[in-house]
Design an enzyme around this catalytic site. Structure first.
Site, PDB file in Angstrom:
ATOM      1  N   SER A 197       0.952  -1.138   0.006  1.00  0.00           N
ATOM      2  CA  SER A 197      -0.517   0.024  -0.367  1.00  0.00           C
ATOM      3  C   SER A 197       1.011   1.267   0.387  1.00  0.00           C
ATOM      4  CB  SER A 197      -1.077  -0.041   1.348  1.00  0.00           C
ATOM      5  OG  SER A 197      -0.931   0.720   1.402  1.00  0.00           O
ATOM      6  N   TYR A 233      -1.505   0.735  10.589  1.00  0.00           N
ATOM      7  CA  TYR A 233      -2.306  -0.598   8.915  1.00  0.00           C
ATOM      8  C   TYR A 233      -0.667  -0.001   8.682  1.00  0.00           C
ATOM      9  CZ  TYR A 233      -3.458  -0.731   4.312  1.00  0.00           C
ATOM     10  OH  TYR A 233      -3.643  -1.572   2.926  1.00  0.00           O
TER      11      TYR A 233
END
Length: 232
Positions: free
Chosen positions: A134, A147
């Site tokens: 990501s 995250y």
């Protein structure tokens, strides 16, 4: 089995399902792993050759069982796609230890364990490993600290695997989607976020297919795919 074999984690929906369908069109036999058998079955129905394995990726014993089943039933692994991921959105000062640990277990520990156990099959096939990371591995966002930290940690594992697998002919690749129109927003409690203009799961899957279908002598080490309008 003449078809190359790929394991895709988190294959029941979103990016994982799109990756599975795209790899099926490229001629792969798929092993699809996620928690929902019904959702996996729906994805497998769109693939010419697929086997589903209902798997809790937070359970180390379940991961070992998944690896053993591939050794026993497919006998080969040409592509390992670490796609599964979770996000618990909260300021770090308010996040519970349980939510932090759950993020780390799925996003970091599961890929490490599967790579550890399936590495020999990848070496035998001189195959490829792709981590769906990501942009959060490189950038931080308020409320997404756990995250971001987990994706940064996975990125560090990927860079280490690149060195450790280098002599075995295994390509280790990193795919960095930006904001993508997937179920992660709902699972993170942000179902109402505006998804207009986001990258689609099919576009992420196409980027992954580009990476893994290059000639074996070529390694597209990193690929970023982001909305042209920028971050959410």
């Amino acid at each position: 089995m003449s078809r190359p074999t790929a394991l895709v984690t988190g294959a029941s929906k979103g990016i994982g399902a799109a990756i599975a369908r795209r790899l099926a069109r490229a001629g792969y036999h798929l092993v699809l792993a996620a928690r929902s058998r019904d959702a996996l079955s729906a994805v497998a129905a769109d693939c010419e050759s697929a086997r589903i394995v209902e798997t809790d990726l937070s359970d180390g014993d379940a991961l070992s069982a998944l690896a053993r089943s591939i050794e026993a039933q497919e006998g080969r692994l040409d592509l390992l796609v670490h796609n599964a991921g979770v996000a618990h959105v909260a300021p770090l000062s308010e996040m519970t230890p349980e939510a932090f640990d759950a993020t780390w277990t799925i996003n970091v520990r599961a890929p490490w364990q599967l790579t550890r156990e399936l590495g020999p099959l990848l070496k035998d096939s001189r195959g490829s490993l792709v981590a769906v990371l990501s942009i959060a591995a490189r950038r931080v966002f308020p409320g997404w600290g756990a995250y971001c930290a987990s994706k940064s940690a996975l990125e560090a594992l990927v860079r280490t695997w690149q060195l450790e697998f280098q002599g075995a002919g295994v390509r280790v690749l990193s795919l960095y989607p930006g904001a993508t129109d997937s179920d992660i927003w709902a699972s993170a409690g942000m179902a109402d976020v505006n998804r207009e203009g986001m990258v689609t799961p099919d576009e992420v899957a196409e980027a992954l297919a580009f990476m893994v279908t290059q000639d074996a002598r070529v390694r597209v080490s990193e690929l970023f795919i982001e909305p042209s309008t920028g971050d959410v």
